[in-house]
Design a protein around this motif. Structure first.
Motif, mmCIF file in Angstrom:
data_model
loop_
_atom_site.group_PDB
_atom_site.id
_atom_site.type_symbol
_atom_site.label_atom_id
_atom_site.label_comp_id
_atom_site.label_asym_id
_atom_site.label_seq_id
_atom_site.Cartn_x
_atom_site.Cartn_y
_atom_site.Cartn_z
ATOM 1 N N THR A 70 4.717 -5.984 42.351
ATOM 2 C CA THR A 70 4.212 -7.127 41.903
ATOM 3 C C THR A 70 4.812 -8.048 42.468
ATOM 4 O OG1 THR A 70 3.389 -6.295 39.733
ATOM 5 C CG2 THR A 70 2.836 -8.405 40.586
ATOM 6 N N GLU A 92 2.628 -15.369 43.664
ATOM 7 C CA GLU A 92 2.854 -14.149 42.403
ATOM 8 C C GLU A 92 1.591 -14.004 41.644
ATOM 9 O OE1 GLU A 92 6.086 -17.755 42.303
ATOM 10 O OE2 GLU A 92 3.718 -17.534 42.899
ATOM 11 N N GLY A 93 1.838 -12.449 41.653
ATOM 12 C CA GLY A 93 0.213 -11.419 41.195
ATOM 13 C C GLY A 93 0.278 -10.929 42.184
ATOM 14 N N VAL A 97 -3.053 -10.496 29.804
ATOM 15 C CA VAL A 97 -1.743 -11.365 30.503
ATOM 16 C C VAL A 97 -0.779 -9.916 29.851
ATOM 17 C CG1 VAL A 97 0.264 -13.139 30.669
ATOM 18 C CG2 VAL A 97 -2.278 -13.823 29.985
ATOM 19 N N CYS A 107 2.849 -8.941 30.163
ATOM 20 C CA CYS A 107 4.384 -9.969 30.471
ATOM 21 C C CYS A 107 5.410 -9.507 30.385
ATOM 22 C CB CYS A 107 4.482 -10.530 28.978
ATOM 23 S SG CYS A 107 2.765 -11.626 28.349
ATOM 24 N N LYS A 124 -2.889 -19.557 28.671
ATOM 25 C CA LYS A 124 -3.184 -18.605 30.252
ATOM 26 C C LYS A 124 -4.609 -18.270 30.219
ATOM 27 C CE LYS A 124 1.436 -18.466 33.289
ATOM 28 N NZ LYS A 124 0.767 -19.876 34.033
ATOM 29 N N ASP A 147 -6.382 -16.690 37.769
ATOM 30 C CA ASP A 147 -5.367 -16.553 37.196
ATOM 31 C C ASP A 147 -3.746 -17.101 37.758
ATOM 32 O OD1 ASP A 147 -8.004 -14.764 37.312
ATOM 33 O OD2 ASP A 147 -7.014 -13.175 37.777
ATOM 34 N N SER A 169 -0.652 -16.664 37.934
ATOM 35 C CA SER A 169 0.717 -15.331 37.403
ATOM 36 C C SER A 169 2.080 -16.593 37.738
ATOM 37 C CB SER A 169 0.155 -14.692 37.891
ATOM 38 O OG SER A 169 -1.165 -13.741 37.782
ATOM 39 N N ASP A 186 1.772 -11.989 33.976
ATOM 40 C CA ASP A 186 1.323 -11.306 35.041
ATOM 41 C C ASP A 186 -0.750 -11.579 35.102
ATOM 42 O OD1 ASP A 186 -0.450 -10.065 37.556
ATOM 43 O OD2 ASP A 186 0.721 -8.340 36.802
ATOM 44 N N VAL A 187 -1.608 -12.344 35.032
ATOM 45 C CA VAL A 187 -2.937 -12.957 34.487
ATOM 46 C C VAL A 187 -3.971 -12.308 35.000
ATOM 47 C CG1 VAL A 187 -4.492 -14.858 33.442
ATOM 48 C CG2 VAL A 187 -1.796 -15.186 33.660
ATOM 49 N N HIS A 188 -4.535 -11.900 34.605
ATOM 50 C CA HIS A 188 -5.907 -11.137 34.812
ATOM 51 C C HIS A 188 -7.414 -11.473 33.990
ATOM 52 C CE1 HIS A 188 -8.972 -8.240 36.966
ATOM 53 N NE2 HIS A 188 -9.511 -8.410 35.513
#
Length: 369
Positions: free
Chosen positions: A25, A37-38, A125, A127, A167, A173, A175, A193-195
């Motif tokens: 990632t 990022e992400g 998210v 973390c 977030k 998203d 991230s 890390d955002v989804h």
């Protein structure tokens, strides 16, 4: 967008099937890069990999490094400094510094909970404490309904959860890695890390100009719904990529990830669509046609006793689209989706020429679009 969603679906399946491998990632980008990022890549035990974390210049090296992670079970963060002469000399990527987290794919309860979220396209998210010596206690999962996992430092955990919940309320998203302090003042780098669920595009009207718009919307990762009561127009043959075809607004589910475009070319249906859309939870309501026509729609609705608040009217975009000189239905579709993309990412649109940064936000004021 689509590439990363395919990777998370693959990752979900691997976890649920007890398959081993390595997840790579992007956790930090300084300067320019194809991926932000992400961005994710899954490396299977066989060495085969899926997904992209760069423009093609890092994948093979990351896949080679994954062998160490797979063999030892230890997570690592690899840093790549790509100067301009190197990347352009190879014909690859963009100059900048990229940090990539490689971690073994696990089948513990936290990873299984993550797999369920990815499979159900749930907002979550992940973390992670980067460069921490305590690998077993460095992950928190934060969803809209709860938190999974725990850290010994409650002060750090509370701050991390607060940021993660913020977030979850965003449109994209986003991230990123953020530097935070522990209770005793120690600096830690936390990767968020955002989804988020796939955004929804709801098109009112199944005319000829809606066909390319639905196609472009789906290509960009939107779950597309076509709303039109005319069965001869609202067909799967005309809209093969649409997720659903419905006759009226009462059949539409709208949430804060929904973007609406009204293009019925019919006064009464436009009025009905506008009344429904502005009072819904949609964050964006675009109306095709000149501003004068949209103003007439609002006046007619007001005469019928339908009044909108200031906040509801702020969601209305008319004329719709970015000013790119669009003329054909295909060009207009690009213009509309470009505006929606700019709105979602909080950018103002316009040329990148002479700008020092590509991904710099502008804190766009929506009323000035």
């Amino acid at each position: 967008m689509l590439s990363n969603r395919k990777v998370t679906k693959l990752l979900s399946g691997m976890i649920n099937n007890n398959e081993t491998g390595v997840l790579a990632t992007v956790v930090s980008v300084q300067g320019s890069a194809y991926k932000r990022e992400g961005a994710k890549m899954v490396i299977e035990a066989s060495g085969d990999y899926y997904g992209m974390i760069s423009g093609g210049c890092l994948e093979s090296d990351v896949a080679s490094s994954a062998e160490y992670v797979y063999r030892t079970g230890k997570s690592i963060v690899k840093k790549y400094e790509l100067d301009e002469d190197l990347v352009w000399g190879l014909g690859l990527g963009c100059p900048g510094t990229v940090e990539i987290l490689l971690e073994p794919i696990d089948t513990t309860s936290l990873w299984r909970r993550l797999a369920d979220s990815y499979a159900n396209d749930e907002a979550i998210v992940v973390c992670k404490i980067l460069k921490s010596d305590d690998a077993d206690a460095q992950v928190l999962l934060v969803t809209e309904t709860g938190m999974y996992g725990s850290w010994q430092d409650e002060y750090l955990q509370e701050n991390v959860v607060t940021i993660a919940k913020q977030k979850l309320r965003q449109q994209i998203d986003h991230s990123e890695s953020i530097h935070l302090q522990t209770k005793d003042g120690k600096d830690e780098t936390i990767f968020f890390d955002v989804h988020l669920p796939a955004p929804k595009l709801c098109i009112f009207g199944a005319g000829h100009d809606a066909v390319p718009l639905a196609k472009v919307g789906t290509m960009l990762g939107y779950e597309t719904t076509i709303v039109d009561p005319r069965p001869a127009y609202n067909t799967k043959e005309r809209f093969p990529t649409a997720k659903s075809l419905v006759a009226g607004p009462q059949q539409v589910t709208v949430d804060s990830q929904t973007y609406i475009v009204i293009m019925n070319h019919h006064l009464e249906r436009d009025m009905e669509s506008l009344a429904f859309s502005l009072k819904s939870d949609a964050v964006y309501v675009g109306v095709l046609g000149p501003r004068s026509r949209s103003n007439r729609l609002l006046i007619r609705l007001k005469d019928d006793g339908i009044i909108f608040s200031t906040e509801q009217l702020k969601k209305m975009f008319t004329p719709i689209g970015l000013d790119i000189g669009a003329d054909t239905p295909e060009e207009i579709s690009v213009s509309i989706m470009a505006e929606i993309t700019a709105f979602r990412s909080d950018h103002a649109g316009g040329f990148l020429k002479n700008r020092p940064y590509i991904h710099k936000k502008s804190q766009m004021a929506v009323e000035n679009l």
